[in-house]
Scaffold this active site. Structure first.
Site, PDB file in Angstrom:
ATOM      1  N   ARG A   1       0.841  -1.208   0.000  1.00  0.00           N
ATOM      2  CA  ARG A   1       0.000   0.000   0.000  1.00  0.00           C
ATOM      3  C   ARG A   1       0.874   1.255   0.000  1.00  0.00           C
ATOM      4  O   ARG A   1       0.555   2.247  -0.634  1.00  0.00           O
ATOM      5  CB  ARG A   1      -0.932  -0.004   1.225  1.00  0.00           C
ATOM      6  CG  ARG A   1      -1.612   1.334   1.455  1.00  0.00           C
ATOM      7  CD  ARG A   1      -2.836   1.270   2.336  1.00  0.00           C
ATOM      8  NE  ARG A   1      -2.758   0.372   3.460  1.00  0.00           N
ATOM      9  CZ  ARG A   1      -2.088   0.615   4.601  1.00  0.00           C
ATOM     10  NH1 ARG A   1      -1.436   1.741   4.774  1.00  0.00           N
ATOM     11  NH2 ARG A   1      -2.062  -0.281   5.570  1.00  0.00           N
TER      12      ARG A   1
ATOM     13  N   TYR B   1     -18.386  16.904 -13.642  1.00  0.00           N
ATOM     14  CA  TYR B   1     -18.818  15.507 -13.780  1.00  0.00           C
ATOM     15  C   TYR B   1     -19.820  15.184 -12.653  1.00  0.00           C
ATOM     16  O   TYR B   1     -19.603  15.561 -11.500  1.00  0.00           O
ATOM     17  CB  TYR B   1     -17.586  14.602 -13.712  1.00  0.00           C
ATOM     18  CG  TYR B   1     -17.898  13.150 -13.510  1.00  0.00           C
ATOM     19  CD1 TYR B   1     -18.673  12.456 -14.423  1.00  0.00           C
ATOM     20  CD2 TYR B   1     -17.409  12.465 -12.405  1.00  0.00           C
ATOM     21  CE1 TYR B   1     -18.976  11.121 -14.228  1.00  0.00           C
ATOM     22  CE2 TYR B   1     -17.705  11.125 -12.210  1.00  0.00           C
ATOM     23  CZ  TYR B   1     -18.491  10.464 -13.128  1.00  0.00           C
ATOM     24  OH  TYR B   1     -18.783   9.144 -12.928  1.00  0.00           O
TER      25      TYR B   1
ATOM     26  N   ASP C   1      -9.468  19.620 -12.983  1.00  0.00           N
ATOM     27  CA  ASP C   1      -9.735  18.273 -13.477  1.00  0.00           C
ATOM     28  C   ASP C   1      -9.488  18.324 -14.987  1.00  0.00           C
ATOM     29  O   ASP C   1     -10.268  18.905 -15.747  1.00  0.00           O
ATOM     30  CB  ASP C   1     -11.180  17.863 -13.159  1.00  0.00           C
ATOM     31  CG  ASP C   1     -11.466  16.416 -13.575  1.00  0.00           C
ATOM     32  OD1 ASP C   1     -10.785  15.920 -14.492  1.00  0.00           O
ATOM     33  OD2 ASP C   1     -12.383  15.790 -13.006  1.00  0.00           O
TER      34      ASP C   1
ATOM     35  N   LYS D   1      -9.774   7.355 -18.488  1.00  0.00           N
ATOM     36  CA  LYS D   1     -10.132   7.938 -19.782  1.00  0.00           C
ATOM     37  C   LYS D   1      -8.914   7.979 -20.713  1.00  0.00           C
ATOM     38  O   LYS D   1      -8.331   6.959 -20.983  1.00  0.00           O
ATOM     39  CB  LYS D   1     -10.755   9.310 -19.572  1.00  0.00           C
ATOM     40  CG  LYS D   1     -11.700   9.397 -18.377  1.00  0.00           C
ATOM     41  CD  LYS D   1     -12.913   8.478 -18.486  1.00  0.00           C
ATOM     42  CE  LYS D   1     -13.819   8.684 -17.272  1.00  0.00           C
ATOM     43  NZ  LYS D   1     -14.785   7.657 -17.063  1.00  0.00           N
TER      44      LYS D   1
HETATM   45  C1  LIG Z   1     -14.149  14.710 -15.755  1.00  0.00           C
HETATM   46  C2  LIG Z   1     -14.197  13.494 -14.892  1.00  0.00           C
HETATM   47  N1  LIG Z   1     -13.576  13.518 -13.701  1.00  0.00           N
HETATM   48  C3  LIG Z   1     -13.589  12.438 -12.875  1.00  0.00           C
HETATM   49  C4  LIG Z   1     -14.252  11.281 -13.221  1.00  0.00           C
HETATM   50  C5  LIG Z   1     -14.279  10.121 -12.273  1.00  0.00           C
HETATM   51  O1  LIG Z   1     -13.402   9.115 -12.699  1.00  0.00           O
HETATM   52  P1  LIG Z   1     -13.582   7.558 -12.352  1.00  0.00           P
HETATM   53  O2  LIG Z   1     -14.771   7.073 -13.086  1.00  0.00           O
HETATM   54  O3  LIG Z   1     -12.288   6.968 -12.819  1.00  0.00           O
HETATM   55  O4  LIG Z   1     -13.747   7.466 -10.867  1.00  0.00           O
HETATM   56  C6  LIG Z   1     -14.893  11.219 -14.468  1.00  0.00           C
HETATM   57  C7  LIG Z   1     -15.598   9.975 -14.859  1.00  0.00           C
HETATM   58  O5  LIG Z   1     -16.299   9.934 -15.844  1.00  0.00           O
HETATM   59  C8  LIG Z   1     -14.864  12.349 -15.312  1.00  0.00           C
HETATM   60  O6  LIG Z   1     -15.489  12.348 -16.504  1.00  0.00           O
END
Ligand SMILES: Cc1ncc(COP(=O)(O)O)c(C=O)c1O
Length: 391
Positions: A58, A110, A182, A207
């Site tokens: 970890r 998101y 983000d 992604k």
């Molecule tokens: C812009 C954005 N940030 C964060 C996330 C969250 O990521 P995760 O699905 O890997 O937890 C997403 C998921 O679609 C996203 O589109």
């Protein structure tokens, strides 16, 4: 200390070279060119108090450490910490806050980010204001004495609204706030928030960074020493680490990030243009189109406009017909993978956002989102044409 690992790279190394090599050395025990998957929970110590820098999985793992160094270099940050998902990464950022703190958040983040802030973290005496961060005056108005962080998504999911990162950083720093970006939708190929003054950058590696729709993960990249120390501590303390196999998959993904992004950008632009001229499509949201309200800003702060497109068909029934009519495009959540995905934000990615909020943000029942993949563009257009014929 944090940069000592860029062994093979000169300070002039260009983006593709950094993606391929940063953080990676031939495996010391065999010379393997690809970092092995160190699938181990613990490490044998030579004698009491004497070990090779690895004690427990970890806390330290060589595969994870390699992908963290790679991602830090790709974003132009100092250190990166990899987590079990994009949401776990955002959760780690939230641990920088203390009870009583206030955060200003892009109103069109998101849906999962909104859910974490609105339904989980608000229980811990943290408060959040959701503001259209593309209008900096609104951000300024929202600042309170207890505001500690400005959390920006640009382009936003799914409306692709753009925030001026340099202006946001200046405003944040004038009020002693951390600017968190983000950068999932843009990817570091298209946008590098640290160059505009961001303090922290986060990604869902699920992604574009991993890029192959076969891993869930997240990362936080930092530049300030105090943030680096805290994130390192929290990653171990909370334990939501990225596993060795997923770390290896992301490392494999970043090797081709520039090539994939070039194609995502080309296909995104071409599909947005195609949809904008289609009679069944009422409106297209894509920062690369001159009709996008922040197109000039997008040109200034992005190298490409990405593979994400949203468009309005006018009703749930029209959206349903399109989504059920496609054959090559896959009806699925997520984005940034090699396959082209099509989705319905109102009932899928943004279902956790209350209906009135969705309407105010433009996430209507007729809105459809596409993540342009790497298939031949003509095949994608043919499939969309036949599905739109049925709308
Ligand atoms: C812009 C954005 N940030 C964060 C996330 C969250 O990521 P995760 O699905 O890997 O937890 C997403 C998921 O679609 C996203 O589109």
């Amino acid at each position: 200390m944090y940069r000592s690992w860029i062994v093979k790279l000169t300070s002039r190394a260009r983006f593709s070279t950094v993606c391929l090599h940063a953080g990676q050395e031939p495996d010391p025990s065999t010379g393997a060119i690809v970092t092995p998957i160190y699938q181990t929970s613990t490490y044998v110590q030579d004698e009491l108090g004497v070990h090779k820098g690895y004690e427990y999985g970890r806390t330290q793992n060589p595969t994870r450490l390699t992908v963290e160094r790679n991602l830090a270099a790709i974003e132009g940050g100092t250190a990166a910490y990899a987590f079990a998902s994009g949401m776990a990464a955002i959760g780690a950022i939230a641990t920088m806050l203390r009870a009583g703190d206030h955060v200003i958040v892009s109103d069109n983040v998101y849906g999962g980010t909104f859910r974490l802030f609105d339904q989980v973290l608000s229980r811990y005496q943290l408060s959040f204001s959701y503001v259209d961060t593309s209008v900096l005056d609104r951000v300024e108005e929202a600042v309170r004495p207890n505001t500690r962080m400005l959390f920006v998504e640009t382009p936003t999911n799914p409306i692709l609204s753009i925030t001026d990162l340099r202006a946001a950083a200046d405003l944040a720093h004038a009020h002693d706030l951390r600017l968190v970006v983000d950068n999932t939708f843009a990817s570091p190929y298209n946008q590098r928030p640290f160059e505009f003054g961001a303090d922290l950058v986060t990604h869902s590696t699920t992604k574009y960074l991993n890029g192959h729709s076969d891993s869930i993960g997240g990362v936080v990249i930092a530049v300030r020493e105090d943030d680096i120390e805290w994130l390192k501590f929290v990653q171990n303390a909370e334990g939501a680490i990225l596993g060795p196999f997923d770390s290896w998959l992301v490392l494999r993904g970043t090797k081709t990030l520039p090539l994939r992004m070039q194609r995502h950008n080309e296909s995104g632009m071409a599909l947005a243009t195609f949809l904008a001229s289609h009679p069944k499509v009422r409106h297209v949201y894509y920062p690369g189109l001159p009709t996008h309200p922040q197109h000039d800003l997008a040109r200034r702060q992005m190298r490409g406009f990405g593979g994400m497109i949203a468009f309005e068909l006018g009703s749930l029934e029209s959206a349903r017909r399109l989504l059920n009519g496609v054959r090559l495009l896959s009806l699925a959540e997520s984005l940034g993978g090699v396959e082209t995905l099509i989705s319905h934000p109102a009932t899928m990615t943004h279902a956790s956002v209350p209906a009135e909020r969705r309407t105010a943000l433009g996430i209507t029942d007729g809105l459809v989102r596409i993540s342009a993949g790497l298939e031949d563009l003509e095949d994608l257009k043919e499939d969309l044409t036949q599905a739109l014929d049925g709308v």
